[in-house]
Scaffold this active site. Sequence first.
Site, PDB file in Angstrom:
ATOM      1  N   GLU A  80      -1.821   2.670   1.452  1.00  0.00           N
ATOM      2  CA  GLU A  80      -2.061   2.468   0.026  1.00  0.00           C
ATOM      3  C   GLU A  80      -0.812   2.866  -0.739  1.00  0.00           C
ATOM      4  O   GLU A  80      -0.587   4.044  -1.000  1.00  0.00           O
ATOM      5  CB  GLU A  80      -3.277   3.272  -0.438  1.00  0.00           C
ATOM      6  CG  GLU A  80      -3.356   4.697   0.098  1.00  0.00           C
ATOM      7  CD  GLU A  80      -4.286   5.579  -0.712  1.00  0.00           C
ATOM      8  OE1 GLU A  80      -5.122   5.041  -1.452  1.00  0.00           O
ATOM      9  OE2 GLU A  80      -4.155   6.809  -0.622  1.00  0.00           O
ATOM     10  N   GLY A  84     -10.669  -0.004  -4.081  1.00  0.00           N
ATOM     11  CA  GLY A  84     -10.836   1.011  -5.118  1.00  0.00           C
ATOM     12  C   GLY A  84     -11.744   0.552  -6.221  1.00  0.00           C
ATOM     13  O   GLY A  84     -12.951   0.425  -6.054  1.00  0.00           O
ATOM     14  N   GLY A  85     -11.164   0.248  -7.385  1.00  0.00           N
ATOM     15  CA  GLY A  85     -11.942  -0.084  -8.568  1.00  0.00           C
ATOM     16  C   GLY A  85     -12.884  -1.260  -8.393  1.00  0.00           C
ATOM     17  O   GLY A  85     -13.962  -1.281  -8.995  1.00  0.00           O
ATOM     18  N   GLY A 129      -4.614   0.975  -8.935  1.00  0.00           N
ATOM     19  CA  GLY A 129      -5.076   0.961 -10.316  1.00  0.00           C
ATOM     20  C   GLY A 129      -4.086   0.411 -11.320  1.00  0.00           C
ATOM     21  O   GLY A 129      -4.363   0.381 -12.518  1.00  0.00           O
ATOM     22  N   SER A 186      -5.017  -2.255  -5.464  1.00  0.00           N
ATOM     23  CA  SER A 186      -5.297  -3.400  -6.344  1.00  0.00           C
ATOM     24  C   SER A 186      -5.796  -4.617  -5.566  1.00  0.00           C
ATOM     25  O   SER A 186      -5.433  -5.760  -5.875  1.00  0.00           O
ATOM     26  CB  SER A 186      -4.057  -3.762  -7.165  1.00  0.00           C
ATOM     27  OG  SER A 186      -3.718  -2.709  -8.051  1.00  0.00           O
ATOM     28  N   HIS A 246      -6.328  10.811   0.752  1.00  0.00           N
ATOM     29  CA  HIS A 246      -6.133   9.760  -0.245  1.00  0.00           C
ATOM     30  C   HIS A 246      -5.009  10.173  -1.190  1.00  0.00           C
ATOM     31  O   HIS A 246      -4.808  11.358  -1.467  1.00  0.00           O
ATOM     32  CB  HIS A 246      -7.433   9.538  -1.021  1.00  0.00           C
ATOM     33  CG  HIS A 246      -7.418   8.338  -1.901  1.00  0.00           C
ATOM     34  ND1 HIS A 246      -6.793   8.331  -3.135  1.00  0.00           N
ATOM     35  CD2 HIS A 246      -7.933   7.089  -1.735  1.00  0.00           C
ATOM     36  CE1 HIS A 246      -6.942   7.139  -3.694  1.00  0.00           C
ATOM     37  NE2 HIS A 246      -7.631   6.370  -2.863  1.00  0.00           N
TER      38      HIS A 246
END
Length: 238
Positions: free
Chosen positions: A155, A221-222, A161, A200, A85
């Site tokens: 990514e 992710g988030g 982010g 994102s 990652h």
Amino acid sequence: MNGTRASVATVEAIRDGLSPKLVETIDVLICPPATLIGSCVAATYGSAVAIGGQNLHARPSGAFTGSISAEMLADLGAKYVIVGHSERRAYHHETDDGVHAKALGARRAGLCGIICVGETLEEREQGRALSIVRAQLAIGTPKGATAADTVIAYEPVWAIGSGRTPTPAEIAEVHASLREMLDKLVGDEAQKIRILYGGSVKPSNARELLSVENVDGALVGGASLVAEDFLGICNAYA
């Protein structure tokens, strides 16, 4: 590095929020912190949700205090593991050769390795995005990789982010280049290996991003920290 035992409730909410029709269409994977893998495996037992690890050590065992091997992850019930990652590369100085070793370790233990590649903003602005991700893929991917033991995730580091997202055309260009490189590396198997997009991804843009050619899924992710958001991305396939 998010989540305590209370976070298992989020995994349970995702498990319960997937419609039977949807799970016939997509594969759903959650990669929690290592401290929660056992609890999440128990929470998703018998469901359509698979559990994976976020990182691993390339060796099966040894004097590597604080590290976790692929065999340990498999023993907990994990089926996948993320390899290389961008945050591991940036903050822990992981190299392409190290990613290759970890991907071999994942295969050794029967896990599917999700090999991450991606360029920084500086590399993109210099026009080097394609050469960077192709080199990362060529070095990191083990010889004889198959769709059963390997997934690729693109990514772009500058999108993670940040709220910034590449255009569909930019994503399509990179994914097409990765598919071409896979063809050189593994031949016909290249068409079967999934290439995910990560950076994102959220419910509001998931349908557009996941409809791009050669995008076979999302590395979330988030948005995965909120069950409703994660399910919203899953439902882009509904």
